[in-house]
Motif scaffolding. Structure first.
Motif, PDB file in Angstrom:
ATOM      1  N   ASP A 174      25.138 -64.131 -37.822  1.00 10.46           N
ATOM      2  CA  ASP A 174      24.835 -64.351 -36.410  1.00 10.46           C
ATOM      3  C   ASP A 174      24.699 -63.038 -35.645  1.00 10.46           C
ATOM      4  N   LEU A 175      25.366 -61.997 -36.124  1.00 10.98           N
ATOM      5  CA  LEU A 175      25.283 -60.695 -35.453  1.00 10.98           C
ATOM      6  C   LEU A 175      23.848 -60.158 -35.474  1.00 10.98           C
ATOM      7  N   HIS A 176      23.065 -60.556 -36.478  1.00  8.16           N
ATOM      8  CA  HIS A 176      21.665 -60.134 -36.537  1.00  8.16           C
ATOM      9  C   HIS A 176      20.861 -60.695 -35.364  1.00  8.16           C
ATOM     10  N   GLY A 177      21.302 -61.812 -34.802  1.00 11.73           N
ATOM     11  CA  GLY A 177      20.575 -62.438 -33.709  1.00 11.73           C
ATOM     12  C   GLY A 177      20.940 -61.929 -32.332  1.00 11.73           C
ATOM     13  N   VAL A 178      21.897 -61.040 -32.245  1.00  8.60           N
ATOM     14  CA  VAL A 178      22.318 -60.503 -30.947  1.00  8.60           C
ATOM     15  C   VAL A 178      21.257 -59.560 -30.393  1.00  8.60           C
ATOM     16  N   ARG A 179      20.972 -59.698 -29.109  1.00  8.53           N
ATOM     17  CA  ARG A 179      20.049 -58.784 -28.439  1.00  8.53           C
ATOM     18  C   ARG A 179      20.750 -58.191 -27.229  1.00  8.53           C
ATOM     19  N   LEU A 180      20.866 -56.873 -27.189  1.00  8.91           N
ATOM     20  CA  LEU A 180      21.535 -56.209 -26.081  1.00  8.91           C
ATOM     21  C   LEU A 180      20.617 -56.210 -24.858  1.00  8.91           C
ATOM     22  N   SER A 181      21.209 -56.413 -23.687  1.00 10.17           N
ATOM     23  CA  SER A 181      20.424 -56.466 -22.460  1.00 10.17           C
ATOM     24  C   SER A 181      20.579 -55.208 -21.606  1.00 10.17           C
ATOM     25  N   ALA A 182      21.421 -54.275 -22.040  1.00 12.19           N
ATOM     26  CA  ALA A 182      21.636 -53.038 -21.296  1.00 12.19           C
ATOM     27  C   ALA A 182      22.167 -51.976 -22.255  1.00 12.19           C
ATOM     28  N   THR A 183      22.172 -50.746 -21.796  1.00 12.25           N
ATOM     29  CA  THR A 183      22.644 -49.643 -22.624  1.00 12.25           C
ATOM     30  C   THR A 183      24.154 -49.723 -22.819  1.00 12.25           C
ATOM     31  N   PRO A 184      24.651 -49.673 -24.046  1.00 12.18           N
ATOM     32  CA  PRO A 184      26.104 -49.662 -24.262  1.00 12.18           C
ATOM     33  C   PRO A 184      26.751 -48.451 -23.603  1.00 12.18           C
ATOM     34  N   GLY A 185      27.988 -48.652 -23.155  1.00 14.38           N
ATOM     35  CA  GLY A 185      28.763 -47.544 -22.600  1.00 14.38           C
ATOM     36  C   GLY A 185      28.820 -47.480 -21.095  1.00 14.38           C
ATOM     37  N   ALA A 186      28.140 -48.408 -20.415  1.00 12.82           N
ATOM     38  CA  ALA A 186      28.041 -48.286 -18.966  1.00 12.82           C
ATOM     39  C   ALA A 186      28.925 -49.248 -18.193  1.00 12.82           C
ATOM     40  N   ARG A 187      28.975 -50.528 -18.575  1.00 13.61           N
ATOM     41  CA  ARG A 187      29.667 -51.511 -17.745  1.00 13.61           C
ATOM     42  C   ARG A 187      30.656 -52.321 -18.580  1.00 13.61           C
ATOM     43  N   PRO A 188      31.904 -52.370 -18.163  1.00 10.42           N
ATOM     44  CA  PRO A 188      32.917 -53.130 -18.903  1.00 10.42           C
ATOM     45  C   PRO A 188      32.683 -54.638 -18.786  1.00 10.42           C
ATOM     46  N   ARG A 189      32.693 -55.321 -19.941  1.00  8.91           N
ATOM     47  CA  ARG A 189      32.581 -56.770 -20.014  1.00  8.91           C
ATOM     48  C   ARG A 189      33.442 -57.260 -21.177  1.00  8.91           C
ATOM     49  N   HIS A 190      34.215 -58.304 -20.935  1.00 11.73           N
ATOM     50  CA  HIS A 190      35.073 -58.849 -21.993  1.00 11.73           C
ATOM     51  C   HIS A 190      34.224 -59.334 -23.155  1.00 11.73           C
ATOM     52  N   SER A 191      34.630 -59.005 -24.367  1.00 10.74           N
ATOM     53  CA  SER A 191      33.913 -59.451 -25.559  1.00 10.74           C
ATOM     54  C   SER A 191      34.865 -59.620 -26.719  1.00 10.74           C
ATOM     55  N   ASN A 192      35.071 -60.871 -27.141  1.00  6.49           N
ATOM     56  CA  ASN A 192      35.842 -61.118 -28.353  1.00  6.49           C
ATOM     57  C   ASN A 192      35.103 -60.605 -29.577  1.00  6.49           C
ATOM     58  N   VAL A 193      33.767 -60.645 -29.543  1.00  2.10           N
ATOM     59  CA  VAL A 193      32.967 -60.162 -30.670  1.00  2.10           C
ATOM     60  C   VAL A 193      33.234 -58.676 -30.905  1.00  2.10           C
ATOM     61  N   ALA A 194      33.309 -57.900 -29.824  1.00  3.41           N
ATOM     62  CA  ALA A 194      33.599 -56.470 -29.960  1.00  3.41           C
ATOM     63  C   ALA A 194      34.956 -56.249 -30.613  1.00  3.41           C
ATOM     64  N   ALA A 195      35.941 -57.050 -30.203  1.00  3.15           N
ATOM     65  CA  ALA A 195      37.283 -56.908 -30.780  1.00  3.15           C
ATOM     66  C   ALA A 195      37.288 -57.275 -32.258  1.00  3.15           C
ATOM     67  N   GLN A 196      36.553 -58.313 -32.617  1.00  8.49           N
ATOM     68  CA  GLN A 196      36.466 -58.693 -34.021  1.00  8.49           C
ATOM     69  C   GLN A 196      35.835 -57.573 -34.843  1.00  8.49           C
ATOM     70  N   LEU A 197      34.726 -57.026 -34.355  1.00  5.72           N
ATOM     71  CA  LEU A 197      34.052 -55.953 -35.076  1.00  5.72           C
ATOM     72  C   LEU A 197      34.941 -54.730 -35.236  1.00  5.72           C
TER      73      LEU A 197
END
Length: 376
Positions: A174-197
């Motif tokens: 499923d991670l292959h289907g993720v599409r980022l909508s903004a540049t990483p590193g700029a705005r904090p947003r809660h993500s369980n996926v990030a914690a899992q990775l």
């Protein structure tokens, strides 16, 4: 901004905190806790205070509405996203031991190519997983349509069913289907996926399971004997979680989400972790608390949120929540003060009420110590 810490000698291992948690007797704190559980939909709350090396535990309400069993400092609660600051402790150790760098592209540690995990040529870095700026979704599988027509009380069971057989192989697909909508590193947003990775990456660089890393590098050295995942808790050890209507809720015992929010603990155990986190002479701890991003009124280190008062004094905190539990840990390093709150109820105002209770306790303690800066 320093993204990796490579200088200096070997890091110190955490040490167990000696002694039991003393039963608290401060009349003001007793009154605050009693008032908290009298206000619906509260059920029970365990409150721990670490102050200049001394620890006190206060317990209010019950672990289960049906049995009426009282809370104690050994009552075990789900701590939800507080699990993430334990991962931060492991990450800081890994950086210190040169197992990885915070500015590494996460794809260097994934099992196959993920060209989708970048935006305008800028990749997700290890730091972004820990400071909430990865731009990854909150959940995988990301299926919000499955919950649109459900009553709120039916959502926990549906979410448990969705994740019951969801394994790591499916997660990576499923991670292959993720599409980022903004540049990483700029705005904090809660993500369980990030914690899992992040947990998966730590497993890879150490060649060991997350559970064994946590046990050998944090829980064991700190003497946190009542902190573990659900499967390792004795039968009947956990308090019962409750929804806003006071109904029992299912536990968040989902294999794929353990590293994002699956730990369970007691207030007495969490005070041992607080004592460790208050010692900023430790390089690992100092690195965890160092602000790495400031945006939209939020400053974040490695999962920890950091506020500054008018005098510059820091308040370092994190919340946690599951279907039936809410939690909050706050550190005031300049005052050698840390407060733990674990509750067995969850509703939209549960975490704000825990924050308010912790602030009231900190204000009361500051009034008795004129030399200390006020809390936030």
């Amino acid at each position: 901004m320093l993204l990796a810490c490579r200088e200096g000698g070997p890091s110190r291992a955490p040490e167990a905190t000696a002694g039991a948690c003393r039963v608290g007797a401060d009349p003001a704190i007793l009154a605050l806790g009693a008032a908290f559980v009298k206000a619906p939909p509260a059920v029970g709350v365990s409150l721990g205070v670490h102050r200049a090396g001394e620890v006190e535990c206060y317990d209010f309400g019950v672990t289960n509405r049906v049995t009426g069993a009282p809370t104690t400092s050994q009552s075990v609660y789900e701590i939800g996203s507080l699990t993430k600051v334990f991962t931060s402790a492991l990450l800081a150790r890994a950086v210190r031991e040169q197992k990885l760098r915070l500015d590494d592209d996460i794809r260097a540690y994934l099992p196959e190519a993920y060209p989708n995990l970048e935006f305008d040529g800028r990749p997700i870095r290890v730091l972004h997983l820990a400071n909430l700026t990865s731009e990854l979704p909150n959940w995988l599988p990301d299926r919000p349509e499955l919950f649109e027509d459900l009553r709120p009380e039916a959502i926990p069971a549906a979410l448990v069913a969705l994740h019951r057989d969801y394994d790591r192989a499916q997660f990576y697909r499923d991670l292959h289907g993720v599409r980022l909508s903004a540049t990483p590193g700029a705005r904090p947003r809660h993500s369980n996926v990030a914690a899992q990775l992040l947990a998966f990456i730590l497993e890879r660089v150490y060649g060991r399971s997350y559970e064994s890393l946590l046990r050998d590098h944090v829980l064991g050295p700190l003497g946190m004997e009542h902190t573990s995942f659900h499967a390792d808790q004795p039968p009947g050890a956990l308090a019962t979680g409750h929804d806003p209507a006071g109904n029992p809720t299912p536990y968040v015992n989902m294999q794929d989400l353990r590293t994002a929010g699956g730990l369970t603990s007691s207030s007495a155990d969490m005070l041992k972790f607080v004592a460790f986190q208050l010692d900023e002479t430790r390089e690992d701890v100092a690195l965890s608390h160092r602000v790495t991003v400031e945006a939209e009124g939020d400053a974040v280190g490695l999962n920890w949120h950091v506020d500054r008062g008018p005098d510059g004094a820091r308040t370092i905190w994190h919340t946690g929540g599951t279907f039936g539990f809410s939690s909050y840990v706050v550190l005031h390093p300049a005052r050698e003060l840390g407060i733990v709150l674990l509750a067995n109820e969850s509703d939209p105002q549960a975490q704000p009420r825990l924050v308010a209770l912790a602030d009231a306790v900190a204000q009361h303690l500051a009034a008795g110590d004129p030399g200390s800066p006020p809390p936030r």
